[in-house]
Design a protein around this motif. Structure first.
Motif, PDB file in Angstrom:
ATOM      1  N   CYS A  10      41.082  35.904  40.738  1.00  0.00           N
ATOM      2  CA  CYS A  10      40.584  34.541  40.511  1.00  0.00           C
ATOM      3  C   CYS A  10      40.376  33.853  41.860  1.00  0.00           C
ATOM      4  CB  CYS A  10      41.572  33.739  39.688  1.00  0.00           C
ATOM      5  SG  CYS A  10      41.922  34.468  38.081  1.00  0.00           S
ATOM      6  N   ASN A  11      39.232  33.195  42.014  1.00  0.00           N
ATOM      7  CA  ASN A  11      38.938  32.531  43.288  1.00  0.00           C
ATOM      8  C   ASN A  11      39.766  31.254  43.426  1.00  0.00           C
ATOM      9  OD1 ASN A  11      37.026  34.533  43.465  1.00  0.00           O
ATOM     10  ND2 ASN A  11      35.303  33.183  42.973  1.00  0.00           N
ATOM     11  N   ASN A  12      40.473  31.129  44.526  1.00  0.00           N
ATOM     12  CA  ASN A  12      41.251  29.904  44.829  1.00  0.00           C
ATOM     13  C   ASN A  12      41.969  29.410  43.579  1.00  0.00           C
ATOM     14  OD1 ASN A  12      39.679  30.213  47.165  1.00  0.00           O
ATOM     15  ND2 ASN A  12      38.126  28.834  46.338  1.00  0.00           N
ATOM     16  N   SER A  16      41.156  26.061  41.489  1.00  0.00           N
ATOM     17  CA  SER A  16      40.189  26.155  40.392  1.00  0.00           C
ATOM     18  C   SER A  16      40.776  25.606  39.099  1.00  0.00           C
ATOM     19  CB  SER A  16      39.758  27.608  40.182  1.00  0.00           C
ATOM     20  OG  SER A  16      39.172  28.119  41.352  1.00  0.00           O
ATOM     21  N   CYS A  17      42.067  25.875  38.847  1.00  0.00           N
ATOM     22  CA  CYS A  17      42.732  25.353  37.642  1.00  0.00           C
ATOM     23  C   CYS A  17      42.708  23.823  37.644  1.00  0.00           C
ATOM     24  CB  CYS A  17      44.181  25.820  37.569  1.00  0.00           C
ATOM     25  SG  CYS A  17      44.379  27.551  37.149  1.00  0.00           S
ATOM     26  N   GLU A  18      43.024  23.245  38.789  1.00  0.00           N
ATOM     27  CA  GLU A  18      43.063  21.782  38.867  1.00  0.00           C
ATOM     28  C   GLU A  18      41.679  21.187  38.629  1.00  0.00           C
ATOM     29  OE1 GLU A  18      45.630  20.062  38.795  1.00  0.00           O
ATOM     30  OE2 GLU A  18      47.245  21.362  39.522  1.00  0.00           O
ATOM     31  N   ARG A  19      40.672  21.899  39.094  1.00  0.00           N
ATOM     32  CA  ARG A  19      39.307  21.372  38.955  1.00  0.00           C
ATOM     33  C   ARG A  19      38.781  21.437  37.534  1.00  0.00           C
ATOM     34  NH1 ARG A  19      36.157  22.253  44.483  1.00  0.00           N
ATOM     35  NH2 ARG A  19      35.914  24.410  43.924  1.00  0.00           N
ATOM     36  N   GLU A 120      26.431  46.075  36.726  1.00  0.00           N
ATOM     37  CA  GLU A 120      26.097  45.202  35.600  1.00  0.00           C
ATOM     38  C   GLU A 120      27.346  44.890  34.782  1.00  0.00           C
ATOM     39  OE1 GLU A 120      22.339  46.302  33.470  1.00  0.00           O
ATOM     40  OE2 GLU A 120      23.673  46.142  31.725  1.00  0.00           O
ATOM     41  N   TYR A 121      28.157  45.918  34.592  1.00  0.00           N
ATOM     42  CA  TYR A 121      29.383  45.751  33.806  1.00  0.00           C
ATOM     43  C   TYR A 121      30.332  44.764  34.482  1.00  0.00           C
ATOM     44  CZ  TYR A 121      33.118  47.234  30.613  1.00  0.00           C
ATOM     45  OH  TYR A 121      34.088  47.269  29.659  1.00  0.00           O
ATOM     46  N   ALA A 122      30.472  44.895  35.798  1.00  0.00           N
ATOM     47  CA  ALA A 122      31.353  43.995  36.548  1.00  0.00           C
ATOM     48  C   ALA A 122      30.848  42.557  36.451  1.00  0.00           C
ATOM     49  CB  ALA A 122      31.435  44.440  38.011  1.00  0.00           C
ATOM     50  N   LEU A 123      29.546  42.400  36.576  1.00  0.00           N
ATOM     51  CA  LEU A 123      28.954  41.058  36.491  1.00  0.00           C
ATOM     52  C   LEU A 123      29.202  40.448  35.112  1.00  0.00           C
ATOM     53  CD1 LEU A 123      27.274  39.124  38.225  1.00  0.00           C
ATOM     54  CD2 LEU A 123      25.225  40.036  37.096  1.00  0.00           C
ATOM     55  N   ASN A 124      29.125  41.318  34.125  1.00  0.00           N
ATOM     56  CA  ASN A 124      29.387  40.927  32.748  1.00  0.00           C
ATOM     57  C   ASN A 124      30.815  40.374  32.584  1.00  0.00           C
ATOM     58  OD1 ASN A 124      28.927  40.737  30.084  1.00  0.00           O
ATOM     59  ND2 ASN A 124      28.403  42.906  29.784  1.00  0.00           N
ATOM     60  N   ILE A 125      31.774  41.095  33.191  1.00  0.00           N
ATOM     61  CA  ILE A 125      33.176  40.655  33.127  1.00  0.00           C
ATOM     62  C   ILE A 125      33.312  39.291  33.799  1.00  0.00           C
ATOM     63  CG2 ILE A 125      35.531  41.148  33.900  1.00  0.00           C
ATOM     64  CD1 ILE A 125      34.890  44.119  33.765  1.00  0.00           C
ATOM     65  N   LYS A 126      32.737  39.204  34.990  1.00  0.00           N
ATOM     66  CA  LYS A 126      32.831  37.952  35.753  1.00  0.00           C
ATOM     67  C   LYS A 126      32.283  36.781  34.938  1.00  0.00           C
ATOM     68  CE  LYS A 126      30.101  36.040  39.060  1.00  0.00           C
ATOM     69  NZ  LYS A 126      29.518  35.639  40.328  1.00  0.00           N
ATOM     70  N   GLY A 134      36.508  29.067  32.329  1.00  0.00           N
ATOM     71  CA  GLY A 134      36.081  28.157  33.394  1.00  0.00           C
ATOM     72  C   GLY A 134      36.520  28.607  34.775  1.00  0.00           C
ATOM     73  N   ILE A 135      37.248  29.727  34.846  1.00  0.00           N
ATOM     74  CA  ILE A 135      37.772  30.187  36.137  1.00  0.00           C
ATOM     75  C   ILE A 135      36.795  31.158  36.801  1.00  0.00           C
ATOM     76  CG2 ILE A 135      39.635  31.485  37.265  1.00  0.00           C
ATOM     77  CD1 ILE A 135      40.639  28.851  36.290  1.00  0.00           C
ATOM     78  N   PRO A 136      36.395  30.899  38.051  1.00  0.00           N
ATOM     79  CA  PRO A 136      35.537  31.847  38.765  1.00  0.00           C
ATOM     80  C   PRO A 136      36.358  33.013  39.298  1.00  0.00           C
ATOM     81  CG  PRO A 136      35.997  29.944  40.161  1.00  0.00           C
ATOM     82  CD  PRO A 136      36.704  29.698  38.856  1.00  0.00           C
ATOM     83  N   VAL A 137      35.841  34.228  39.149  1.00  0.00           N
ATOM     84  CA  VAL A 137      36.564  35.398  39.660  1.00  0.00           C
ATOM     85  C   VAL A 137      35.650  36.240  40.537  1.00  0.00           C
ATOM     86  CG1 VAL A 137      38.092  35.544  37.658  1.00  0.00           C
ATOM     87  CG2 VAL A 137      35.970  36.870  37.668  1.00  0.00           C
ATOM     88  N   SER A 138      36.291  37.100  41.369  1.00  0.00           N
ATOM     89  CA  SER A 138      35.559  38.114  42.114  1.00  0.00           C
ATOM     90  C   SER A 138      36.055  39.474  41.657  1.00  0.00           C
ATOM     91  CB  SER A 138      35.813  37.984  43.610  1.00  0.00           C
ATOM     92  OG  SER A 138      35.448  36.701  44.041  1.00  0.00           O
ATOM     93  N   ILE A 139      35.164  40.456  41.684  1.00  0.00           N
ATOM     94  CA  ILE A 139      35.539  41.774  41.166  1.00  0.00           C
ATOM     95  C   ILE A 139      35.161  42.868  42.158  1.00  0.00           C
ATOM     96  CG2 ILE A 139      35.236  43.407  39.268  1.00  0.00           C
ATOM     97  CD1 ILE A 139      34.648  41.086  37.441  1.00  0.00           C
ATOM     98  N   GLY A 140      36.144  43.726  42.450  1.00  0.00           N
ATOM     99  CA  GLY A 140      35.893  44.902  43.284  1.00  0.00           C
ATOM    100  C   GLY A 140      36.172  46.146  42.461  1.00  0.00           C
ATOM    101  N   VAL A 141      35.273  47.128  42.533  1.00  0.00           N
ATOM    102  CA  VAL A 141      35.450  48.370  41.768  1.00  0.00           C
ATOM    103  C   VAL A 141      35.421  49.541  42.739  1.00  0.00           C
ATOM    104  CG1 VAL A 141      34.493  49.824  39.936  1.00  0.00           C
ATOM    105  CG2 VAL A 141      34.294  47.343  39.766  1.00  0.00           C
ATOM    106  N   ALA A 142      36.406  50.459  42.612  1.00  0.00           N
ATOM    107  CA  ALA A 142      36.484  51.610  43.520  1.00  0.00           C
ATOM    108  C   ALA A 142      37.434  52.668  42.947  1.00  0.00           C
ATOM    109  CB  ALA A 142      36.965  51.147  44.895  1.00  0.00           C
ATOM    110  N   PRO A 143      37.477  53.852  43.566  1.00  0.00           N
ATOM    111  CA  PRO A 143      38.282  54.956  43.016  1.00  0.00           C
ATOM    112  C   PRO A 143      39.796  54.787  43.141  1.00  0.00           C
ATOM    113  CG  PRO A 143      36.580  55.774  44.497  1.00  0.00           C
ATOM    114  CD  PRO A 143      36.621  54.307  44.664  1.00  0.00           C
ATOM    115  N   THR A 144      40.286  53.893  44.010  1.00  0.00           N
ATOM    116  CA  THR A 144      41.734  53.665  44.091  1.00  0.00           C
ATOM    117  C   THR A 144      41.983  52.161  44.117  1.00  0.00           C
ATOM    118  OG1 THR A 144      41.854  53.557  46.505  1.00  0.00           O
ATOM    119  CG2 THR A 144      42.049  55.747  45.511  1.00  0.00           C
ATOM    120  N   LYS A 145      43.226  51.796  43.854  1.00  0.00           N
ATOM    121  CA  LYS A 145      43.572  50.370  43.857  1.00  0.00           C
ATOM    122  C   LYS A 145      43.342  49.754  45.237  1.00  0.00           C
ATOM    123  CE  LYS A 145      47.088  49.819  40.267  1.00  0.00           C
ATOM    124  NZ  LYS A 145      48.531  49.570  40.065  1.00  0.00           N
ATOM    125  N   THR A 146      43.757  50.490  46.282  1.00  0.00           N
ATOM    126  CA  THR A 146      43.612  49.960  47.640  1.00  0.00           C
ATOM    127  C   THR A 146      42.138  49.755  47.987  1.00  0.00           C
ATOM    128  OG1 THR A 146      45.632  51.135  48.234  1.00  0.00           O
ATOM    129  CG2 THR A 146      44.284  50.338  50.056  1.00  0.00           C
TER     130      THR A 146
END
Length: 424
Positions: A10-12, A16-19, A120-126, A134-146
């Motif tokens: 979740c971004n900031n 974001s919750c307060e806003r 497209e799928y990630a954008l869909n989730i976002k 109402g919460i803005p999020v960012s999403i990173g997708v990759a083969p490991t958590k790190t």
DNA sequence: TCTGGGGTCCTAGGACCC
DNA sequence: TCTGGGGTCCTAGGACCC
């Protein structure tokens, strides 16, 4: 590569919750403070751009706050907890394999979705999280958590990414690692960053190509896992069940300094009660209890820090029992004449409630206390926090030890409890 | 005046034992 | 003055995370 993780962040988040409930603050600088209105712990992008840093004490940024009309909030964890839950619910509508990693971050196992159009799928989730909560999020997708963490950072910062970045092929992974400073790698903190830079390892890409035995010798096996994850070799799975805590700590700095034993006891017993509640929530009991107190390390006054660990005669999760021993421990460490700034209680050696061994020498009727606590929890559930208290926890919210929360927003999402409490 | 809170894991070193 | 080696368990402290 077979595994695939998404990190949804979740971004900031607190800002974001307060806003959410103050839409007129959209586009305006917002800062959320730590307990006691001490430091900035969340900042909207506008506040970041004005130079407010994570952890800046409020008194040091007072000028910028006034000059740019930054909107300041005390932290409201009830609100953030509730919004966090709603975000997680939305994520679970995409896959049941969601690990809620922290209040504002979740990992998703997308291993079964890797043949989809991932961007497209990630954008869909976002978009759906934004729409539902109402919460803005960012999403990173990759083969490991790190690597998902790496992708997420870039997704958040790069305007081109539009909040989502999928890193699956080795060329783009390496490009991302070259752009990632060593200190921004998950698992590399300040000390390790300093050490690695000293050896010329200043980017994630360099770390990826560092020799295993060197890492193990100079750093640790934990860091070795990080390095392997950077190479695309997963070392950490999704943790679906939140693990039971091995120790539980409740502590707070005081709004104003505290001198007297009785007031210190009010604070410590309140923390003990919270620990007991958290233990019951995970159906566990603790065999050890530690109480600690200390003075203000920033103040130019005599300093004192002490703690006392006590073995309980019988493992317990009862407010009454934990408070009784908290008092005993506090009596051992309290010294008059100091200005105390903080008190806390830690319970440890935690075992399942069903494994509690009764102690023949212990006079307390634990069965009776257990029933009493069940009633207490039911009352708390129905009428809100602090409806019932143990006398030594105190009832006067103006006492010095209570938190300073000058800029608190109302609990709009969880207000029912509040209303009920007032009516009773 | 004013500087957060709650966790986990690993390692080094001491105590103790044979 | 010299004064084993290895194992286990525990604790304190340091590193990390959010």
């Amino acid at each position: 590569m077979t595994s695939l993780f998404a990190l949804v962040d979740c971004n900031n988040f607190y800002a974001s919750c307060e806003r959410l409930f103050r839409p007129e603050l959209e586009g305006k600088p917002v800062v959320v403070l730590s307990n006691n209105d001490g430091c900035a712990i969340a900042r909207s992008n506008e506040a970041k751009a004005l130079g407010v840093k994570m952890g800046d004490p409020l008194f040091q940024i007072q000028d910028i706050v006034k000059q740019h009309n930054i909107h300041v909030f005390s932290s409201n964890y009830e609100l953030y907890g509730d919004m966090s839950f709603r975000v997680a619910e939305t994520l679970r509508s995409f896959t049941p394999n969601v690990e809620v990693y922290s209040v504002d971050e979740s990992f998703l196992d997308l291993g079964e979705f890797k043949f989809l159009n991932l961007p497209e799928y990630a954008l869909n989730i976002k978009n759906r999280v934004k729409q539902n909560t109402g919460i803005p999020v960012s999403i990173g997708v990759a083969p490991t958590k790190t690597l998902a963490k790496v992708a997420n950072r870039i997704a958040k910062k790069s305007p081109k990414a539009n909040g989502c970045l999928v890193l699956t092929d080795s060329y783009h992974i390496d490009e991302a690692l070259k752009r990632t400073e060593i200190g921004d790698v998950w698992g590399v903190g300040r000390q390790y960053a300093k050490f690695l830079i000293n050896y010329g390892i200043a980017t994630a890409y360099k770390l990826k190509h560092t020799n295993d035995s060197w890492i193990k010798k100079h750093l640790s096996v934990v860091m070795l896992r990080t390095v392997k994850e950077l190479r695309g070799e997963p070392c950490a799975d999704l943790e679906l069940e939140p693990g039971k805590k091995k120790e539980i700590c409740t502590s707070r700095s005081f709004g104003k300094p505290v001198k007297e034993f009785d007031e210190l006891l009010e604070a410590a017993s309140t923390h003990a009660g919270k620990c007991a509640f958290k233990l019951r929530k995970q159906k566990c009991c603790a065999k050890e209890l530690t109480v600690f107190v200390h003075t203000n390390r920033f103040a130019d006054t005599p300093q004192y820090f002490n703690s006392k660990k006590i073995q309980l005669p019988t493992a317990s999760s009862s407010d009454l029992e934990l408070i009784k021993h908290t008092k005993k421990a506090l009596e051992r460490i309290y010294k008059p004449g100091y200005l105390y700034k903080k008190a806390g209680v830690i319970v440890s050696d935690i075992i399942p409630g069903s494994n509690v061994q009764l102690n023949l020498l212990d006079k307390t009727d634990h069965g009776k206390e257990f029933t009493l606590m069940q009633f207490l929890d039911r009352i708390t559930n129905k009428f809100g926090r602090d409806s019932v208290k143990v006398a030594c926890q105190g009832i006067d919210p103006k006492k010095n030890w209570n938190l300073k929360r000058e800029f608190i927003s109302p609990c709009r999402t969880t207000r029912l409890n509040e209303i009920l409490t007032i009516r009773i």
